[in-house]
Motif scaffolding. Structure first.
Motif, short mmCIF file in Angstrom:
data_model
loop_
_atom_site.label_atom_id
_atom_site.label_comp_id
_atom_site.label_asym_id
_atom_site.label_seq_id
_atom_site.Cartn_x
_atom_site.Cartn_y
_atom_site.Cartn_z
N TYR A 7 20.75 -3.46 2.16
CA TYR A 7 19.45 -3.55 2.73
C TYR A 7 18.80 -4.99 1.72
O TYR A 7 19.33 -5.15 0.74
N ARG A 8 17.95 -5.46 1.95
CA ARG A 8 17.12 -6.41 1.41
C ARG A 8 15.58 -5.96 1.46
O ARG A 8 15.09 -5.39 2.33
N LEU A 9 15.15 -6.19 0.07
CA LEU A 9 13.45 -5.59 0.15
C LEU A 9 12.62 -6.93 -0.29
O LEU A 9 13.07 -7.42 -0.97
N GLN A 10 11.71 -6.94 0.50
CA GLN A 10 10.62 -7.86 0.04
C GLN A 10 9.30 -7.09 -0.28
O GLN A 10 8.74 -6.27 0.57
N ILE A 11 8.56 -7.50 -1.40
CA ILE A 11 7.51 -6.63 -1.77
C ILE A 11 6.35 -7.81 -1.98
O ILE A 11 6.53 -8.82 -2.39
N TYR A 12 5.34 -7.38 -1.50
CA TYR A 12 4.07 -8.18 -1.65
C TYR A 12 3.08 -7.35 -2.39
O TYR A 12 2.42 -6.32 -1.99
N ARG A 25 -6.54 -0.60 -9.39
CA ARG A 25 -6.32 -0.36 -8.04
C ARG A 25 -4.73 -1.16 -7.91
O ARG A 25 -4.61 -2.34 -8.09
N LEU A 26 -3.98 -0.39 -6.90
CA LEU A 26 -2.64 -1.33 -6.42
C LEU A 26 -2.83 -1.40 -4.95
O LEU A 26 -2.68 -0.11 -4.22
N SER A 27 -2.40 -2.43 -4.34
CA SER A 27 -2.31 -2.40 -2.99
C SER A 27 -1.10 -3.56 -2.83
O SER A 27 -1.15 -4.43 -3.14
N ALA A 28 -0.06 -2.62 -2.08
CA ALA A 28 1.20 -3.47 -1.98
C ALA A 28 1.74 -3.11 -0.60
O ALA A 28 1.50 -2.12 0.14
N ARG A 29 2.66 -4.23 -0.03
CA ARG A 29 3.37 -3.67 1.06
C ARG A 29 5.01 -4.21 0.67
O ARG A 29 5.08 -4.76 0.11
N TRP A 30 5.70 -3.57 1.57
CA TRP A 30 7.07 -3.85 1.41
C TRP A 30 7.98 -3.60 2.71
O TRP A 30 7.44 -2.93 3.82
N ALA A 45 3.47 0.38 3.20
CA ALA A 45 2.19 -0.04 2.60
C ALA A 45 1.83 1.15 1.59
O ALA A 45 1.85 2.23 1.89
N LEU A 46 0.98 0.84 0.50
CA LEU A 46 0.70 1.74 -0.48
C LEU A 46 -0.60 0.84 -0.98
O LEU A 46 -0.67 0.04 -1.28
N CYS A 74 7.33 2.46 -7.05
CA CYS A 74 8.79 2.29 -7.18
C CYS A 74 9.51 3.75 -6.43
O CYS A 74 10.18 3.67 -5.59
N LEU A 75 8.66 4.97 -6.64
CA LEU A 75 9.13 6.15 -5.95
C LEU A 75 9.09 5.99 -4.53
O LEU A 75 9.74 6.35 -3.73
N ASP A 76 7.70 5.40 -3.94
CA ASP A 76 7.52 5.21 -2.68
C ASP A 76 8.60 4.44 -1.99
O ASP A 76 9.33 4.52 -0.80
N ILE A 77 8.99 3.28 -2.59
CA ILE A 77 9.97 2.33 -2.14
C ILE A 77 11.42 2.90 -2.00
O ILE A 77 11.84 2.77 -1.17
N ALA A 78 11.62 3.65 -3.17
CA ALA A 78 12.95 4.59 -3.47
C ALA A 78 13.09 5.29 -2.22
O ALA A 78 14.37 5.54 -1.51
N LYS A 79 12.03 6.08 -1.82
CA LYS A 79 12.16 7.22 -0.54
C LYS A 79 12.04 6.48 0.73
O LYS A 79 13.04 7.00 1.42
#
Length: 89
Positions: A7-12, A25-30, A45-46, A74-79
């Motif tokens: 896999y490749r992961l792109q995080i914004y 506040r944390l707003s992110a997409r991956w 998204a989170l 990080c946990l959401d990405i891992a899931k």
């Protein structure tokens, strides 16, 4: 020889800061893409904020809140990676 990643992961990270409300506040997409083909597999998204308000000058509290939110990301990405692995099996 090198092998291609699964896999490749792109995080914004769109927003990650203390706000005047006292909450962090944390707003992110991956996006996960297939490592071999580059095809999109899933987009996530989170958008969250700290549970408790932190005072403007409470730098230790701000950092602790940021660490907790970053850990949640990080946990959401891992899931999301685990879900993709389950789809491939």
């Amino acid at each position: 020889t090198s092998s291609l990643p699964d896999y490749r992961l792109q995080i914004y990270i769109e927003q990650f800061e203390w706000q005047s409300s006292g909450r962090v506040r944390l707003s992110a997409r991956w996006q996960l893409t297939d490592g071999a083909t580059g095809g999109a597999l899933s987009i996530h998204a989170l958008d969250t904020e700290s549970a408790a308000a932190v005072g403007r000058g409470d730098y230790a509290g701000i950092v602790a809140s940021m660490q907790a939110l970053y850990g949640s990301l990080c946990l959401d990405i891992a899931k999301s990676v685990v879900v993709e692995q389950g789809k491939r099996q």
